[in-house]
Design a protein around this motif. Structure first.
Motif, PDB file in Angstrom:
ATOM      1  N   CYS A 453       0.848  -1.190   0.000  1.00 44.25           N
ATOM      2  CA  CYS A 453       0.000   0.000   0.000  1.00 44.25           C
ATOM      3  C   CYS A 453       0.886   1.244   0.000  1.00 44.25           C
ATOM      4  N   ASN A 455       0.149   3.988   1.247  1.00 48.79           N
ATOM      5  CA  ASN A 455      -0.104   4.796   2.456  1.00 48.79           C
ATOM      6  C   ASN A 455       0.159   4.062   3.751  1.00 48.79           C
ATOM      7  N   CYS A 456       0.350   2.739   3.709  1.00 51.68           N
ATOM      8  CA  CYS A 456       0.398   1.958   4.941  1.00 51.68           C
ATOM      9  C   CYS A 456       1.517   0.915   4.869  1.00 51.68           C
ATOM     10  N   CYS A 471      -6.211  -2.080   0.004  1.00 48.37           N
ATOM     11  CA  CYS A 471      -5.601  -2.062   1.332  1.00 48.37           C
ATOM     12  C   CYS A 471      -6.723  -2.205   2.353  1.00 48.37           C
ATOM     13  N   CYS A 474      -6.531   1.205   4.929  1.00 47.12           N
ATOM     14  CA  CYS A 474      -6.899   2.585   4.587  1.00 47.12           C
ATOM     15  C   CYS A 474      -7.928   2.658   3.473  1.00 47.12           C
TER      16      CYS A 474
HETATM   17 ZN    ZN Z   1      -3.342   1.435   3.162  1.00 50.02          ZN
END
Ligand code: ZN
Ligand code: ADP
Length: 736
Positions: A453, A455-456, A471, A474
């Protein structure tokens, strides 16, 4: 007089009482704040009787000289917040270190107060669906209306349009086309009185003994916590419905908390069979009209029984006579966003403040609850056997080293054989895997790249039916790429490991003639879809069910005799202190779906660790011994429930800012006898939604409260940059 506003201030503000306006604590008022009129609640003066223990109460804002106080603007025509609810708001705020106004906001549901309940709203007409044009927009409107439990909830034009993401003109056009009709929403008829004598069951001697005790607790009108345990299918629900009947006979209100109210269609039907009417339902997806009506009906005492999610604890019951927490071990009772609180624990507090009994119900009680029984704080009532002679399923561990699946497959030949046998006998089988999607990881065979991901700190999960990688932390999604994003090798990406979609694919190939139904939260959107799936299983329109944890809920499937757990080891990884306990609870619950009627049930656990205590406990059906072992492991280090935990989660835009803030917290950390701080350390989810996260854990001996220690700790830390956030999680359940 103090007025508490639903905002994150440290406490109530003082306002002057206008001449001639009689005001009492609990009254809902309008007050001026920064030139605006705000809704607030007249609060109690500090130090009122049965107030908070001093070490839970937070700081109070400094008093203002009387002459400068602004007057209250108006008293609203809203039922007064009862004292027991006001004390509860204070208690939760003090316990969770949350500004009391934010807890009040949960109780107020501002939108539940504004205006009187509307007179009418749109529902589906059920006619013209064949002739009228159903555009995608119109379909969404119908879907929104269908997403509620039971009958459609009448919704106003603007609200319906907003929820469906269409213009108001679409809704009006549908009304003209005869697809929608107006329905009156009358408060009085919305909640008919349940009749405690509607259909009284004949209880077994075991059940009757427990029910008699429960009736006694209800009639005593005092606080008492009790655990009702017993194997799945022993009649715990049947028995606690008798406690509700006693509560109704006392003329008081009852509250039942369920971990997932959207999946409780069968529970609602049972309630209706027993009491002749449906209870009031409360959860966060309730339409705003329904919410308004229900809130007022609870405050006015017309809603006699409320069944709800966590947030139902904050309803303004004037005369609460019983609280039930069903499946009390479920982690879904822990609220992790907004105000962080554990609804099971707060239900006990709510009952104590209302001077009512609270009943915790589970086939596999949490160690927390068992420790309270052990300590003499809770009573324990047990039902020993399944109702009507149904036997418990036999549970066996299936060692995957001895009976491996074929290459690239996930079902052992043994499990396939057992499922085929059940279906040949005309019975049903279920395959359980607690993972959504097709595969939890996508890997490049050429360069070894794993798709993560953006963002994660998490892999993206393939959802093949949607042709997406997603994901699960998120919500980020992207199309499945045709070539490796790192080395550009075409056709080199391979799915690693199974999700429920992949098991379904394998089941379709293995059992081409079976009627297969998939139950996962993303394949069954909304309570109607879940209820329909459950009906199809119960009425034998399905041979094989493949599902995630939603199949584990308290469903009653009389034809189901074989349950296969695809990966019994799944929950055991990671450093979670309750991983083993939780796995036992979940798998026992899944296993409990098998053999609930005449035909005996069989459960197969696919595992690489057949000697693991979790597998042994499930095979032997001996949870007391397992929980004693758990207790023995947690007691020495004062891990919960033998000690107390609080987590501090630091999050920031950059790793440097997160480290600096975490280090500052670490330097100010408390120390002392029976007090220990672990960390700071990067969180397992070191990056979540683009925020960098660090964790600290405060652990104390049981007799030491963590709240005052945390308060002093946070006070000692120098001011942190605005972009840094520190979240406090008392009694953490998740350690990610
Ligand atoms: Zn994520
Ligand atoms: P639990 O909550 O312990 O899993 P339930 O209360 O759901 O058990 O009971 C299991 C099944 O047995 C349900 O279908 C229920 O209706 C039935 N049952 C239990 N006790 C009785 C009883 N005394 N009379 C009739 N049916 C019962």
């Amino acid at each position: 007089m103090p007025v508490l506003l639903p905002y994150p201030f440290a406490g109530a503000f003082d306002y002057a009482r206008p001449n001639g306006m009689a005001l009492e604590p609990g009254d809902v008022v309008l007050v001026p704040l920064n030139r605006r009129a705000e809704i607030g609640v007249v609060w109690d003066a500090p130090g009122t009787p049965d107030g908070l223990p001093a070490d839970l109460a937070g700081p109070r804002p400094p008093p203002v000289a009387d002459g400068r106080l602004k007057p209250v603007d108006a008293l609203l025509d809203v039922p007064r917040l009862p004292a027991s609810l006001r004390r509860f708001v204070d208690w939760v705020a003090g316990y969770t270190l949350t500004p009391p106004g934010l807890v009040l906001a949960m109780a107020l549901r501002i939108n539940a107060l504004q205006g009187q309940p509307p007179a009418a709203g749109w529902v589906r007409s059920g006619s013209n669906t064949a002739t009228a044009r159903i555009t995608p927009q119109r379909a969404r409107v119908l879907q929104v209306l269908a997403a509620e439990m039971g009958d459609d909830v009448p919704r106003g034009t603007a609200e319906l349009a907003r929820l469906a993401g269409v213009g108001a003109g679409v809704v009006r056009g549908m009304a003209e086309a005869g697809l929608l009709r107006l329905q009156q929403t009358r408060v009085a008829s919305a909640f008919a009185d349940p009749d405690p004598d509607h259909v009284v069951p004949l209880l077994s001697p075991d059940q009757e003994a427990a029910a008699a005790l429960l009736r006694g607790l209800v009639q005593a009108r005092r606080f008492q916590a009790a655990l009702l345990d017993g194997v799945t299918g022993s009649g715990k629900t049947e028995t606690y419905l008798e406690a509700i009947a006693a509560c109704l006979a006392e003329g008081r209100q009852a509250l039942v908390l369920l971990p997932e109210i959207a999946l409780s269609a069968q529970w609602l039907q049972r309630f209706e069979r027993r009491f002749g009417v449906l209870p009031a339902v409360w959860h966060s997806d309730l339409g705003s009209k329904r919410r308004r009506i229900t809130w007022r009906a609870v405050a006015g005492g017309e809603a006699r029984v409320v069944v709800g999610a966590r947030s139902a604890l904050f309803l303004p019951f004037p005369d609460l006579g019983l609280v039930v927490v069903d499946e009390e071990h479920e982690t879904a009772f822990k609220q992790e966003d907004g105000v962080t609180y554990h609804a099971r624990d707060m239900a006990v507090v709510r009952a104590r403040l209302a001077q009512a009994p609270v009943l915790l119900v589970s086939a596999t009680p949490s160690l927390e609850t068992l420790a309270n029984v052990e300590g003499g704080r809770y009573r324990r009532l047990s039902l020993a056997v399944r109702h009507a002679g149904a036997s418990l399923p036999t549970v066996a561990a299936l060692d995957l080293r001895d009976h491996p699946p074929e290459r690239g497959r996930f079902l052992s030949p043994r499990l396939i054989e057992a499922a085929a046998d059940a279906m040949r006998r005309g019975e049903q089988a279920m395959l359980f895997l607690n993972r959504r999607g097709y595969a939890p990881l996508t890997l490049c065979r050429a360069c070894g790249h794993r798709i993560q991901c953006p963002n994660c700190t998490a892999w993206l999960v393939e959802h093949r039916a949607r042709r997406q990688l997603a994901c699960h932390h998120c919500g980020h999604t992207e199309p499945v790429p045709a070539q490796c994003p790192a080395c550009q090798a075409p056709g080199s990406l391979v799915p690693i490991g199974p999700g429920v979609e992949r098991i379904t694919e394998e089941a379709r190939e293995t059992f081409p003639d079976a009627r297969i139904l998939v139950m996962a939260s993303d394949t069954l959107p909304g309570p109607h879809a879940a209820a329909e799936a459950v009906r199809r299983i119960a009425e034998r329109e399905v041979d094989l069910v493949v599902g995630t944890q939603i199949v584990a809920k308290g469903w009653h499937f009389p034809g189901l005799t074989l349950v296969g757990v695809v990966d019994a080891d799944l929950g055991l990884g990671g450093g979670d202190l309750r991983a083993a306990e939780r796995t036992v609870q979940l798998l026992h619950q899944v296993a409990g779906r098998a053999g609930r009627a005449e035909a005996p049930g069989q459960v197969l656990l696919q595992t690489y660790n057949p000697t693991h205590p979790v597998m042994q406990a499930l095979v032997a059906g001996d949870f007391d011994a397992f929980m004693e072992r758990e207790a023995a492991q947690r007691r020495p280090g004062w891990w919960p429930p033998f000690g107390r935990l609080a987590a501090l989660i630091v999050s920031a835009d950059t790793p440097e800012a997160a480290d600096a803030a975490a280090a500052a917290l670490g330097r100010a950390a408390p120390a002392g006898d029976g007090v220990q701080v672990l960390g700071p350390a990067p969180a397992p989810l070191a990056i979540l939604r683009g925020r960098h996260r660090r964790r600290l854990l405060l652990r104390t001996r049981r007799e030491i409260a963590v709240q005052p220690i945390l308060r002093h700790w946070l006070d000692r830390v120098p001011a942190l940059p605005r972009s840094v956030q520190v979240d406090v999680d008392i009694d953490p359940v998740s350690f990610l």
